[in-house]
Design an enzyme around this catalytic site. Structure first.
Site, PDB file in Angstrom:
ATOM      1  N   PHE A   1       9.453   4.991  -7.734  1.00 39.04           N
ATOM      2  CA  PHE A   1       8.025   5.000  -7.434  1.00 39.04           C
ATOM      3  C   PHE A   1       7.281   4.790  -8.760  1.00 39.04           C
ATOM      4  O   PHE A   1       7.550   5.483  -9.730  1.00 39.04           O
ATOM      5  CB  PHE A   1       7.679   6.346  -6.808  1.00 39.04           C
ATOM      6  CG  PHE A   1       6.312   6.406  -6.199  1.00 39.04           C
ATOM      7  CD1 PHE A   1       6.120   6.004  -4.891  1.00 39.04           C
ATOM      8  CD2 PHE A   1       5.234   6.862  -6.930  1.00 39.04           C
ATOM      9  CE1 PHE A   1       4.861   6.067  -4.319  1.00 39.04           C
ATOM     10  CE2 PHE A   1       3.973   6.923  -6.359  1.00 39.04           C
ATOM     11  CZ  PHE A   1       3.788   6.528  -5.051  1.00 39.04           C
TER      12      PHE A   1
ATOM     13  N   ASP B   1      13.644  13.541  -8.662  1.00 43.69           N
ATOM     14  CA  ASP B   1      12.385  13.498  -7.934  1.00 43.69           C
ATOM     15  C   ASP B   1      12.736  13.628  -6.450  1.00 43.69           C
ATOM     16  O   ASP B   1      13.478  12.800  -5.910  1.00 43.69           O
ATOM     17  CB  ASP B   1      11.665  12.177  -8.225  1.00 43.69           C
ATOM     18  CG  ASP B   1      10.280  12.132  -7.578  1.00 43.69           C
ATOM     19  OD1 ASP B   1      10.143  12.675  -6.462  1.00 43.69           O
ATOM     20  OD2 ASP B   1       9.361  11.546  -8.172  1.00 43.69           O
TER      21      ASP B   1
ATOM     22  N   TYR C   1       3.089  17.078   0.237  1.00 38.65           N
ATOM     23  CA  TYR C   1       2.235  16.485   1.287  1.00 38.65           C
ATOM     24  C   TYR C   1       2.964  15.477   2.161  1.00 38.65           C
ATOM     25  O   TYR C   1       2.388  14.958   3.097  1.00 38.65           O
ATOM     26  CB  TYR C   1       0.963  15.878   0.686  1.00 38.65           C
ATOM     27  CG  TYR C   1       1.165  14.885  -0.445  1.00 38.65           C
ATOM     28  CD1 TYR C   1       1.632  13.607  -0.202  1.00 38.65           C
ATOM     29  CD2 TYR C   1       0.873  15.241  -1.756  1.00 38.65           C
ATOM     30  CE1 TYR C   1       1.813  12.702  -1.243  1.00 38.65           C
ATOM     31  CE2 TYR C   1       1.049  14.352  -2.805  1.00 38.65           C
ATOM     32  CZ  TYR C   1       1.524  13.079  -2.540  1.00 38.65           C
ATOM     33  OH  TYR C   1       1.708  12.194  -3.571  1.00 38.65           O
ATOM     34  N   LYS C   2       4.228  15.172   1.851  1.00 35.95           N
ATOM     35  CA  LYS C   2       4.972  14.221   2.678  1.00 35.95           C
ATOM     36  C   LYS C   2       5.688  15.005   3.787  1.00 35.95           C
ATOM     37  O   LYS C   2       5.042  15.495   4.692  1.00 35.95           O
ATOM     38  CB  LYS C   2       5.905  13.391   1.796  1.00 35.95           C
ATOM     39  CG  LYS C   2       5.095  12.475   0.865  1.00 35.95           C
ATOM     40  CD  LYS C   2       5.918  11.713  -0.148  1.00 35.95           C
ATOM     41  CE  LYS C   2       4.992  10.863  -1.014  1.00 35.95           C
ATOM     42  NZ  LYS C   2       5.623  10.390  -2.244  1.00 35.95           N
TER      43      LYS C   2
ATOM     44  N   ARG D   1       7.845   0.187   6.460  1.00 37.63           N
ATOM     45  CA  ARG D   1       8.482   1.505   6.316  1.00 37.63           C
ATOM     46  C   ARG D   1       8.164   2.385   7.512  1.00 37.63           C
ATOM     47  O   ARG D   1       7.018   2.463   7.953  1.00 37.63           O
ATOM     48  CB  ARG D   1       7.908   2.233   5.095  1.00 37.63           C
ATOM     49  CG  ARG D   1       8.499   1.865   3.802  1.00 37.63           C
ATOM     50  CD  ARG D   1       8.237   2.924   2.727  1.00 37.63           C
ATOM     51  NE  ARG D   1       6.923   3.577   2.784  1.00 37.63           N
ATOM     52  CZ  ARG D   1       6.568   4.572   1.985  1.00 37.63           C
ATOM     53  NH1 ARG D   1       7.422   5.047   1.094  1.00 37.63           N
ATOM     54  NH2 ARG D   1       5.377   5.117   2.064  1.00 37.63           N
TER      55      ARG D   1
HETATM   56  C1  LIG Z   1       4.778  10.158  -3.363  1.00 41.51           C
HETATM   57  C2  LIG Z   1       5.475  10.074  -4.668  1.00 41.51           C
HETATM   58  C3  LIG Z   1       4.828  10.436  -5.859  1.00 41.51           C
HETATM   59  C4  LIG Z   1       3.385  10.853  -5.821  1.00 41.51           C
HETATM   60  O1  LIG Z   1       2.884  11.240  -7.041  1.00 41.51           O
HETATM   61  P1  LIG Z   1       1.459  11.969  -7.115  1.00 41.51           P
HETATM   62  O2  LIG Z   1       1.386  12.451  -8.499  1.00 41.51           O
HETATM   63  O3  LIG Z   1       1.463  13.062  -6.083  1.00 41.51           O
HETATM   64  O4  LIG Z   1       0.409  10.969  -6.774  1.00 41.51           O
HETATM   65  C5  LIG Z   1       5.555  10.382  -7.034  1.00 41.51           C
HETATM   66  N1  LIG Z   1       6.851   9.988  -7.043  1.00 41.51           N
HETATM   67  C6  LIG Z   1       7.493   9.620  -5.919  1.00 41.51           C
HETATM   68  C7  LIG Z   1       8.926   9.202  -5.965  1.00 41.51           C
HETATM   69  C8  LIG Z   1       6.821   9.638  -4.702  1.00 41.51           C
HETATM   70  O5  LIG Z   1       7.438   9.268  -3.589  1.00 41.51           O
END
Ligand SMILES: *Cc1c(COP(=O)(O)O)cnc(C)c1O
Length: 407
Positions: free
Chosen positions: A126, A194, A217-218, A366
């Site tokens: 990400f 992560d 939040y996911k 997705r």
């Molecule tokens: C959703 C997600 C994030 C989100 O980062 P924020 O700091 O909450 O905006 C980061 N890394 C991964 C792998 C994600 O899937």
């Protein structure tokens, strides 16, 4: 299709988690396959938040820092979340965002491996994970970011740490955390996972990892902007120091000393005033998670994703829809990604028909399957709608071609 809608309805009737769907607010006519991006709202979230606003903030005012336990929310909430990632009490703090959590974990790992100047990050990760590491390296000077490529080839005695996602946000592929962690540690480096697409999707085990970060939040359904978490293996508690040395992580935050001294234990991974109101929906969600058997969550997740893959297989020959996610359930999280050259308008057409997934450039559709509230019949209906969109070419409609700001 070999499985019928009636078969799916029967699977739902036998689902040991079926009663949990009622714990969530899901608008009528919506098949919500985006729980991997923003989880659905727990029914109890609104009242829990109102209670914090009216009873705690409204009546206790500044006294709430003591009387309502606001000051310790990062730790008490971390202890509640810990079992979901295979961690124990005093090993997880909740606060800030995942991006900030990455800075905490990576900077602490750098400090624990002085002299090693390489941070390995995954180009496919990400983007924020990569961007935050680049910013750190630029600010500190003398460090280098190396792409993961083939891990065996890039691991050397110059590597301080490796940052990787357990589940790839784009493809849905799940990595073998135990094997990767062992390999990284054998090279003398530290492993940071992560867990954004793992926590709440299946039982995670971070007992061997050095650090982990993730959002709530996911799959954890804590609401937009809900605070993230950091796990620190207890073997590092005495020596790990991160660079965001805010006053809440100080050994004596209310002594107002002129210099920084880190608190004992996991508290040093807190930074500053917690976003108190945002912990309310997270704790409402954890009330649900505390009652859930993660083995059942994983079994249902595998069944839902397998069903979706089997049904979507029928779309390959006529419409060129390709499966991106590994077919082996051991190698995937709770998400299935499909590839189609016109993925963007196809997704827009699907959403217009009540089936919510999302699109990731350049061509990925997705679909996330949150086992607490997605039904087998939803999977069936989603593929039926996708089939219709492709068959009737609804996606060619002018309205679906223009990109919205948030995909
Ligand atoms: C959703 C997600 C994030 C989100 O980062 P924020 O700091 O909450 O905006 C980061 N890394 C991964 C792998 C994600 O899937």
């Amino acid at each position: 299709m070999t499985i019928s809608r009636a078969d799916c309805v029967a699977l739902d009737a036998d689902d040991p988690l079926k009663h949990l769907r009622d714990e969530f607010v899901l608008p009528d006519g919506t098949i919500y396959l985006v729980g991997n991006s923003l989880g659905a709202m727990p029914r109890a979230a609104a009242a829990a938040t109102a209670r914090v606003v009216e009873e705690e903030w409204g009546r206790q005012l500044v006294g709430g820092w003591n009387s309502a336990g606001w000051f310790d929310l990062p730790l008490t909430t971390g202890d509640r979340l810990a079992p979901l990632i295979g961690a124990g009490p005093g090993q997880v703090v909740v606060g800030e965002s995942t991006s900030i959590a990455i800075v905490k974990a990576v900077s602490a790992a750098m400090g624990l491996r002085p002299g090693r100047r390489v941070i390995i990050s995954d180009l496919a990760n990400f983007p924020t994970d990569r961007y935050m590491v680049e910013g750190l390296v630029k600010a500190l000077g003398g460090y280098e970011v190396r792409d993961i490529g083939v891990l065996d080839e890039v691991l050397g005695d110059d590597v301080a740490c490796v940052l990787m996602s357990e589940v790839d946000y784009r493809t849905g592929e799940r990595h073998d955390t135990a094997a990767v962690t062992a390999k990284v540690q054998a090279a003398g480096a530290l492993m940071i996972w992560d867990l954004c697409h793992s926590a709440g999707a299946f039982q995670v085990d971070m007992s061997a990892a050095d650090f982990a970060v993730g959002c709530t939040y996911k799959y954890l359904n804590a609401g937009p902007g809900a605070p993230a978490f950091v796990y620190v293996n207890p073997r590092h508690h005495a020596r790990a120091e991160h660079m965001l040395t805010g006053w809440h992580g100080h050994a004596a935050p209310f002594a107002f000393e002129p210099g920084y001294r880190p608190a004992e234990g996991i508290r040093r991974f807190t930074v500053s005033t917690p976003h108190v109101l945002s912990y309310a929906p997270l704790n409402a969600s954890l009330d649900i998670w505390e009652r859930v058997d993660l083995g059942q969550v994983r079994a249902k997740s595998v069944a839902l994703t397998s069903l979706f893959i089997d049904l979507a297989e029928e779309l390959r020959a006529p419409y060129g829809v390709e499966l991106v996610t590994p077919r082996d359930p051991e190698r995937r999280g709770s998400q299935v990604s499909l590839r189609h050259p016109d993925g963007y308008p196809v997704m827009r057409a699907l959403i217009d028909r009540g089936v919510h997934g999302d699109f990731r450039a350049p061509d990925i559709l997705r679909f996330g399957f949150a086992p607490l509230y997605i039904r087998f019949a939803d999977v069936y209906d989603a593929v039926a709608t996708l089939t219709e969109v492709l068959e009737k070419e609804h996606w060619r409609d002018e309205r679906y071609q223009r990109r919205l700001a948030v995909t």
